[in-house]
Scaffold this active site. Structure first.
Site, mmCIF file in Angstrom:
data_model
loop_
_atom_site.group_PDB
_atom_site.id
_atom_site.type_symbol
_atom_site.label_atom_id
_atom_site.label_comp_id
_atom_site.label_asym_id
_atom_site.label_seq_id
_atom_site.Cartn_x
_atom_site.Cartn_y
_atom_site.Cartn_z
ATOM 1 N N LYS A 27 49.689 -0.305 -32.723
ATOM 2 C CA LYS A 27 48.550 -1.137 -32.177
ATOM 3 C C LYS A 27 47.624 -0.358 -31.384
ATOM 4 O O LYS A 27 46.383 -0.322 -31.485
ATOM 5 C CB LYS A 27 48.867 -2.554 -31.668
ATOM 6 N N ASP A 81 52.497 -4.652 -38.617
ATOM 7 C CA ASP A 81 53.055 -5.112 -37.399
ATOM 8 C C ASP A 81 52.908 -6.589 -37.302
ATOM 9 O O ASP A 81 53.988 -7.239 -37.055
ATOM 10 C CB ASP A 81 52.535 -4.623 -36.267
ATOM 11 N N SER A 140 55.952 -1.306 -32.711
ATOM 12 C CA SER A 140 54.973 -2.147 -32.748
ATOM 13 C C SER A 140 53.927 -2.153 -31.769
ATOM 14 O O SER A 140 52.721 -2.251 -32.020
ATOM 15 C CB SER A 140 55.732 -3.408 -32.332
ATOM 16 N N HIS A 144 47.779 -0.357 -21.417
ATOM 17 C CA HIS A 144 48.676 -1.284 -22.029
ATOM 18 C C HIS A 144 49.807 -1.463 -21.133
ATOM 19 O O HIS A 144 50.585 -0.903 -20.711
ATOM 20 C CB HIS A 144 49.330 -0.740 -23.524
ATOM 21 N N ARG A 173 60.657 -10.568 -37.195
ATOM 22 C CA ARG A 173 61.447 -9.984 -36.196
ATOM 23 C C ARG A 173 61.962 -11.389 -35.523
ATOM 24 O O ARG A 173 63.109 -11.635 -35.005
ATOM 25 C CB ARG A 173 60.991 -8.976 -35.369
#
Ligand code: URA
Ligand code: CA
Length: 441
Positions: free
Chosen positions: A187, A161, A183, A82, A168
């Protein structure tokens, strides 16, 4: 237990219990609390913070607010990667086929572009015919058959999320370390991988602009991974300039193909090899990250990585011939060069502005509904530290029309500082973070 009790406790700086955090995550995922209460709690968390334990609990409760992909039917250790987001960051399209060619099963769920950053799904969809939407069964079948898939999330991952991120965005609570960590990690954990390599960007195009904040983000994400029982490692890498030279969807696919063909080198290749090397270690295919990076490089030299990308494109309905002839990718109506216009040294870049320049050309969305033009974007010919003359090429613009090419040229010029003082190269790798601690590179 009520939302009001939980807001009150966090407002006064208290530590929330797992049960209170579960109540909050469920209220967000199932939309059983009004937005104003969720938003009030988000602000209390933003102002008073969370302990590592609270952050890990929030991550796991957000993960469990929706589907958790079950990849256990795929043999082997599934390692995911990621990136916290950047510009010209096409590492997935390079390291996923290379790692798969080295025997690591890659079952990757990717996202779309957001703000100034590009998204892997948008890039893939620039390949004629290619489909990124698939069922969990087809997703798993493809990894079993060819060892590689890159597609959209197959289920409803972390709906809590989705609710919280939207709130947010409009309540000035995006910049909260525990909220960012939970967050991203919720995921990632929901997408089912056994282990995760994180590429935490730092600099003018990153979520975190300073090394200190980027390091803290890396440390906290690694810690949450450990608490969730998954091996997670992180690299902190430079985003003070775009990682690759190509910015825009089809252009970034072209650059990935150029790298996999051995025609292109540079920072994008280096980061892809190092991240991939770490993935191969976690997948049990290499002893050290250096050995893993060497295996990845061999998969470029042998053509095995490019072959894997072709197999993936074909399996997902796309035209694999783009790998042999990149002119089969969408081509922009207007293609022209721009020069630096002034001599000196390239000293810095506003990478966020560079991402927004390509978004404005049609490569990214300003609203969720915007249609992308896959052909547009630009190729940057300079890097920080370069000595340039007035007639040195600055970039090659790929635009829908002359007016947009001109607008992009102005934006790119503004985002790049050329000064009279010599300037060193930007350091690419800044730190490595594991469960054992931080290693400054
Ligand atoms: N990316 C995410 O997915 N979440 C954040 O909070 C920030 C960046
Ligand atoms: Ca991305």
């Amino acid at each position: 237990m009520t939302m009001l009790d939980i807001i009150e406790k966090k407002k006064l700086g208290g530590e929330l219990s797992r049960e209170e955090i579960r109540f909050f995550a469920r209220a967000a995922g199932e939309k059983t609390a009004p937005d104003y209460q969720l938003a009030a709690l988000l602000m209390a968390i933003r102002l008073n913070g969370m302990t590592d334990r609270e952050t890990a609990d929030l991550t796991m409760e957000m993960r469990d607010s929706g589907d958790v992909a079950d990849l256990s039917g795929i043999p082997g250790i599934k390692v995911d990667k990621h990136s916290t987001g950047g510009v010209g960051d096409t590492t997935t399209l390079i390291l996923a086929p290379l790692a798969a060619a080295c025997g690591a099963p890659i079952a990757k769920m990717s996202g779309r572009g957001l703000g100034h950053t590009g998204g892997t799904l948008d890039k893939l969809e620039s390949i004629p015919g290619l489909n990124v939407m698939m069922s969990e069964d087809d997703f798993i079948r493809q990894v079993k058959e060819i060892g590689l898939v890159v597609a959209a999330q197959t289920g409803q991952l972390a709906p809590a999320d989705k609710t919280l991120y939207a709130l947010r965005d409009v309540t000035s609570t995006v910049d909260s370390m525990p909220l960012i960590v939970s967050s991203i990690m919720s995921k990632k954990l929901a997408s089912g991988a056994d282990a995760i390599v994180l590429d935490v960007k730092t600099g003018s195009g990153a979520l975190m602009h300073t090394l200190k904040d980027s390091l803290e983000l890396a440390v906290r994400m690694v810690e949450v991974g450990r608490m969730a029982g998954k091996p997670v490692g992180a690299l902190v890498t430079n985003m003070d300039q775009p990682l690759g030279t190509h910015i825009g969807n089809a252009l970034e696919v072209k650059e990935a193909i150029d790298v996999l063909s051995g025609r292109a080198t540079g920072d994008l290749l280096e980061v892809s090899l190092v991240l991939g090397g770490h993935m191969l270690v976690l997948a049990g295919k290499a002893e050290t990250a250096e050995e893993g990076a060497g295996m990845m490089r061999e998969a470029i030299d042998s053509g095995a990585g490019l072959q894997k990308l072709k197999e993936m494109i074909a399996a997902q309905g796309g035209n694999p011939a783009v790998c042999d002839d990149v002119r089969l990718l969408p081509q922009a109506a207007v293609i022209r060069q721009a020069k630096c216009g002034t001599g000196g040294w390239v000293q810095k870049m506003d990478t966020t502005a560079l991402g927004l320049a390509s978004q404005a050309m049609g490569a990214g969305r300003k609203t969720k509904e915007d249609q992308l033009d896959y052909s547009v974007g630009y190729i940057l010919h300079v890097r920080i530290g370069d000595r340039v003359e007035a007639d040195t090429p600055l970039c090659e613009l790929h635009a829908r029309n002359e007016a947009e090419a001109e607008q992009a040229e102005q934006a790119i010029r503004q985002a790049i500082t050329i000064g009279s003082e010599p300037c060193g190269r930007a350091k690419l790798f800044l730190a490595e973070v594991t469960a054992d601690g931080i290693m400054r590179l």
